[in-house]
Design a protein around this motif. Structure first.
Motif, PDB file in Angstrom:
ATOM      1  N   CYS A  58       0.926  -1.287   0.011  1.00 35.79           N
ATOM      2  CA  CYS A  58       0.054   0.051   0.019  1.00 35.79           C
ATOM      3  C   CYS A  58       0.746   1.320   0.051  1.00 35.79           C
ATOM      4  CB  CYS A  58      -1.043  -0.038   1.350  1.00 35.79           C
ATOM      5  SG  CYS A  58      -2.270   1.075   1.463  1.00 35.79           S
ATOM      6  N   VAL A  59       0.637   2.134  -0.694  1.00 32.77           N
ATOM      7  CA  VAL A  59       0.912   3.541  -0.716  1.00 32.77           C
ATOM      8  C   VAL A  59      -0.123   4.541  -0.317  1.00 32.77           C
ATOM      9  CG1 VAL A  59       2.086   5.401  -2.264  1.00 32.77           C
ATOM     10  CG2 VAL A  59       2.723   2.869  -2.480  1.00 32.77           C
TER      11      VAL A  59
ATOM     12  N   MET B 116       4.343   4.033   6.606  1.00 29.39           N
ATOM     13  CA  MET B 116       4.109   3.489   5.061  1.00 29.39           C
ATOM     14  C   MET B 116       4.673   4.835   4.096  1.00 29.39           C
ATOM     15  SD  MET B 116       0.297   2.095   5.233  1.00 29.39           S
ATOM     16  CE  MET B 116       0.022   0.670   6.071  1.00 29.39           C
ATOM     17  N   PRO B 117       4.773   4.758   2.961  1.00 26.94           N
ATOM     18  CA  PRO B 117       5.236   5.572   1.923  1.00 26.94           C
ATOM     19  C   PRO B 117       4.079   6.465   1.840  1.00 26.94           C
ATOM     20  CG  PRO B 117       4.985   3.338   0.924  1.00 26.94           C
ATOM     21  CD  PRO B 117       4.957   2.984   2.407  1.00 26.94           C
ATOM     22  N   GLU B 118       4.249   7.803   1.613  1.00 27.81           N
ATOM     23  CA  GLU B 118       3.108   8.832   1.578  1.00 27.81           C
ATOM     24  C   GLU B 118       3.679   9.472   0.338  1.00 27.81           C
ATOM     25  OE1 GLU B 118       0.885  12.327   3.763  1.00 27.81           O
ATOM     26  OE2 GLU B 118       1.370  10.556   4.925  1.00 27.81           O
ATOM     27  N   TRP B 119       3.133   9.478  -0.703  1.00 21.89           N
ATOM     28  CA  TRP B 119       3.384  10.564  -1.883  1.00 21.89           C
ATOM     29  C   TRP B 119       2.548  11.738  -1.900  1.00 21.89           C
ATOM     30  CZ3 TRP B 119       3.675   6.255  -6.120  1.00 21.89           C
ATOM     31  CH2 TRP B 119       4.570   5.217  -6.103  1.00 21.89           C
ATOM     32  N   VAL B 120       2.913  12.767  -2.318  1.00 16.94           N
ATOM     33  CA  VAL B 120       2.303  13.812  -2.430  1.00 16.94           C
ATOM     34  C   VAL B 120       1.725  14.197  -3.962  1.00 16.94           C
ATOM     35  CG1 VAL B 120       2.371  16.537  -1.880  1.00 16.94           C
ATOM     36  CG2 VAL B 120       3.749  14.841  -0.620  1.00 16.94           C
ATOM     37  N   LEU B 121       0.560  14.363  -4.272  1.00 16.25           N
ATOM     38  CA  LEU B 121       0.192  14.592  -5.459  1.00 16.25           C
ATOM     39  C   LEU B 121       0.323  16.159  -5.912  1.00 16.25           C
ATOM     40  CD1 LEU B 121      -2.860  12.394  -5.140  1.00 16.25           C
ATOM     41  CD2 LEU B 121      -1.217  11.968  -6.866  1.00 16.25           C
ATOM     42  N   ALA B 122       1.414  16.622  -6.153  1.00  9.30           N
ATOM     43  CA  ALA B 122       1.514  17.841  -6.462  1.00  9.30           C
ATOM     44  C   ALA B 122       3.131  18.095  -6.711  1.00  9.30           C
ATOM     45  CB  ALA B 122       1.314  18.889  -4.924  1.00  9.30           C
ATOM     46  N   PRO B 123       3.703  19.246  -7.230  1.00  3.50           N
ATOM     47  CA  PRO B 123       4.910  19.663  -7.525  1.00  3.50           C
ATOM     48  C   PRO B 123       5.748  20.085  -6.459  1.00  3.50           C
ATOM     49  CG  PRO B 123       3.514  21.294  -8.394  1.00  3.50           C
ATOM     50  CD  PRO B 123       2.584  20.337  -7.778  1.00  3.50           C
TER      51      PRO B 123
ATOM     52  N   PRO C 207      14.230  17.456   3.488  1.00  2.54           N
ATOM     53  CA  PRO C 207      13.837  16.072   3.058  1.00  2.54           C
ATOM     54  C   PRO C 207      13.370  15.179   3.812  1.00  2.54           C
ATOM     55  CG  PRO C 207      16.157  16.466   2.827  1.00  2.54           C
ATOM     56  CD  PRO C 207      15.831  17.780   3.242  1.00  2.54           C
ATOM     57  N   GLN C 208      12.567  14.270   3.703  1.00  2.00           N
ATOM     58  CA  GLN C 208      11.815  13.466   4.418  1.00  2.00           C
ATOM     59  C   GLN C 208      11.791  12.033   3.734  1.00  2.00           C
ATOM     60  OE1 GLN C 208       8.068  14.789   6.697  1.00  2.00           O
ATOM     61  NE2 GLN C 208       7.466  12.520   6.127  1.00  2.00           N
ATOM     62  N   GLU C 209      12.089  11.178   4.688  1.00  2.00           N
ATOM     63  CA  GLU C 209      12.310   9.675   3.926  1.00  2.00           C
ATOM     64  C   GLU C 209      10.856   9.169   3.623  1.00  2.00           C
ATOM     65  OE1 GLU C 209      13.796   5.080   4.854  1.00  2.00           O
ATOM     66  OE2 GLU C 209      14.203   6.940   6.466  1.00  2.00           O
ATOM     67  N   GLY C 210      10.785   8.792   2.477  1.00  2.00           N
ATOM     68  CA  GLY C 210       9.295   8.262   1.953  1.00  2.00           C
ATOM     69  C   GLY C 210       8.527   9.409   1.532  1.00  2.00           C
ATOM     70  N   ARG C 211       9.137  10.640   1.266  1.00  2.00           N
ATOM     71  CA  ARG C 211       8.055  11.879   0.639  1.00  2.00           C
ATOM     72  C   ARG C 211       8.475  11.587  -0.671  1.00  2.00           C
ATOM     73  NH1 ARG C 211       9.463  16.963   2.989  1.00  2.00           N
ATOM     74  NH2 ARG C 211       7.997  16.376   4.631  1.00  2.00           N
TER      75      ARG C 211
END
Length: 462
Positions: free
Chosen positions: A127-128, A227-234, A243-247
């Motif tokens: 899961c992401v 859990m990995p968390e991705w940002v839907l933005a530039p 910086p943050q690990e997993g971002r």
């Protein structure tokens, strides 16, 4: 190929940012499924994706229209009922049964639905977590995203940011002490104080480590730091931050999105500069919405060089805007991407998807933030100099017109928009989300799961 599922909050503003990644994955031959309430089946099919009902007992067919037309008190009462229904579905096994039956090789889950991610973890489904706004946690001197504050650059600035966080967390603690007991006997309409305890319980049942829950967030739902968390933005639009690990900032504007074809294009005057105004799909929630729209109508009508397209949304008080000049095109919903390709200026509510789309297509913007993360998004627009911000309380004809004329006549603002737009487009074309998704799908464990699923499907067909 892989089976990939998306389970996002039941709003277009949360589904639309995922479409670019989903479309790229489908083009690579993967099966993509959206798990959403029944009201979104038609929209998802129009975008070319498979839909499977999810949370349909909580959000039955027709709930969107009924919810938007309801009074504010009724919406609050329904929201409490919906949250309780989601909790029951998560703990009662319905969500687990749906996910187990589908058995996706990878599941993308909305940050605001991350209870689903905990259930998926218990089932062993990779899961992401996807965030449709900028990271809402404490991160250096970054202010809470619900505020219009800028990053701290001085002792006074750091004190203001720290105070904003203290006020937020104090309000949350008071909510636990005061509101939560009242929730148990049905005397309040606020489910938020119940979510941290619910998530802690669900995490324990899912085998998720308790220290992987972070409560110090803008929103009341704890973050899953394990859990990995991705940002839907530039990243270029965000405040500078450590910086943050997993971002991972991933692609999020689908320029192939299918939009409404029902628009009176013949009413646009090519001799005038187009000003496009929309307050997003949640405009029905905004108390100041009709007054803001009226101020924009009056501001644009006073300049013969401009023509206004006004998308009111499904606001129950939209008729309060009153009479408009014949040159103003008023619609409930508009083909936003198509209009932004022709627009000279945009007026929006600071919703991140609208901000991103205006920026990518090179349109300076006037943000009038209403709620949620919108003040923080407006602060980023101001920080990068790609637009101006107007508080809804200050939205008068004179003030709106002055800001629009400043945007219209400023080569420096337009140049900053062009420069940041180029960085944004470069990041979108790099497709970091697609690359990282396929890297994860190539991993040994997910390859094994895929082989097992394909074997079960072959056996079922036989």
């Amino acid at each position: 190929m892989a089976l990939i599922a998306f389970q996002m909050l039941e709003e277009p503003g949360h589904i639309n940012p995922t479409l670019k990644l989903a479309r790229a994955l489908k083009a690579r031959g993967h099966r993509v499924v959206y798990l959403e309430p029944p009201d979104f089946e038609g929209y998802i099919a129009k975008q070319g994706f498979e839909h499977q009902p999810f949370f349909e007992e909580v959000y039955p067919a027709g709930f969107v229209e009924r919810f938007q037309a309801a009074s504010r008190l009724t919406r609050l009462r329904w929201r409490l009922r919906h949250q309780e229904g989601e909790m029951q579905a998560l703990r009662g096994g319905d969500v687990a049964r749906r996910l187990e039956r589908l058995a996706p090789d990878l599941l993308f889950v909305d940050y605001l639905n991350n209870g689903v991610a905990l259930v998926a973890r218990k089932l062993g489904i990779p899961c992401v977590v996807l965030n449709t706004t900028f990271q809402p946690g404490r991160d250096g001197d970054i202010p809470p995203i619900y505020t219009p504050l800028l990053p701290a650059r001085s002792p006074l600035g750091r004190a203001r940011v720290a105070l904003a966080w203290q006020r937020l967390l104090l309000a949350r603690r008071l909510g636990k002490v005061v509101v939560r007991p009242l929730n148990r006997v049905g005397l309040t309409l606020d489910p938020r104080p119940d979510w941290p305890d619910f998530m802690a319980t669900l995490a324990g049942e899912s085998g998720y480590p308790p220290d992987g829950l972070d409560d110090e967030m803008t929103y009341p739902i704890p973050s899953l730091t394990g859990m990995p968390e991705w940002v839907l933005a530039p990243e270029a639009l965000d405040f500078p931050r450590p910086p943050q690990e997993g971002r991972l900032y991933v692609e999020s504007v689908d320029e192939e999105r299918v939009e409404s074809a029902d628009f009176p294009w013949d009413r646009l005057d090519p001799a005038r500069r187009l000003v496009y105004c929309a307050l997003g799909t949640q405009a029905f929630r905004y108390r100041h919405g009709p007054r803001v729209l009226r101020a924009i109508v009056d501001a644009v009508a006073g300049n013969p060089r401009w023509q206004l397209v006004l998308a009111t949304g499904t606001h129950p008080r939209a008729k309060e805007i009153g009479q408009v000049p014949g040159s103003v095109v008023v619609v409930e919903h508009a083909p936003q991407l198509a209009l932004l390709r022709r627009a000279h200026l945009m007026v929006n509510h600071g919703g991140l998807q609208s901000v991103k789309e205006a920026l990518l297509l090179g349109v300076p913007m006037l943000c009038v933030p209403q709620a949620y993360d919108q003040p923080g998004n407006g602060a980023r627009v101001a920080f990068h100099g790609i637009g101006r911000v107007l508080r809804p309380e200050d939205a008068t004809r004179a003030r709106a017109r002055a800001l629009l004329e400043e945007l219209d006549g400023s080569p420096s603002i337009r140049e900053r928009v062009r420069a940041l737009s180029a960085r944004f487009r470069e990041a979108e074309q790099a497709r970091p989300g697609l690359a990282e998704t396929e890297r994860r799908l190539a991993g040994g464990e997910q390859a094994r799961r895929r082989e097992e699923r394909e074997g079960r499907e072959a056996a079922a067909r036989a």
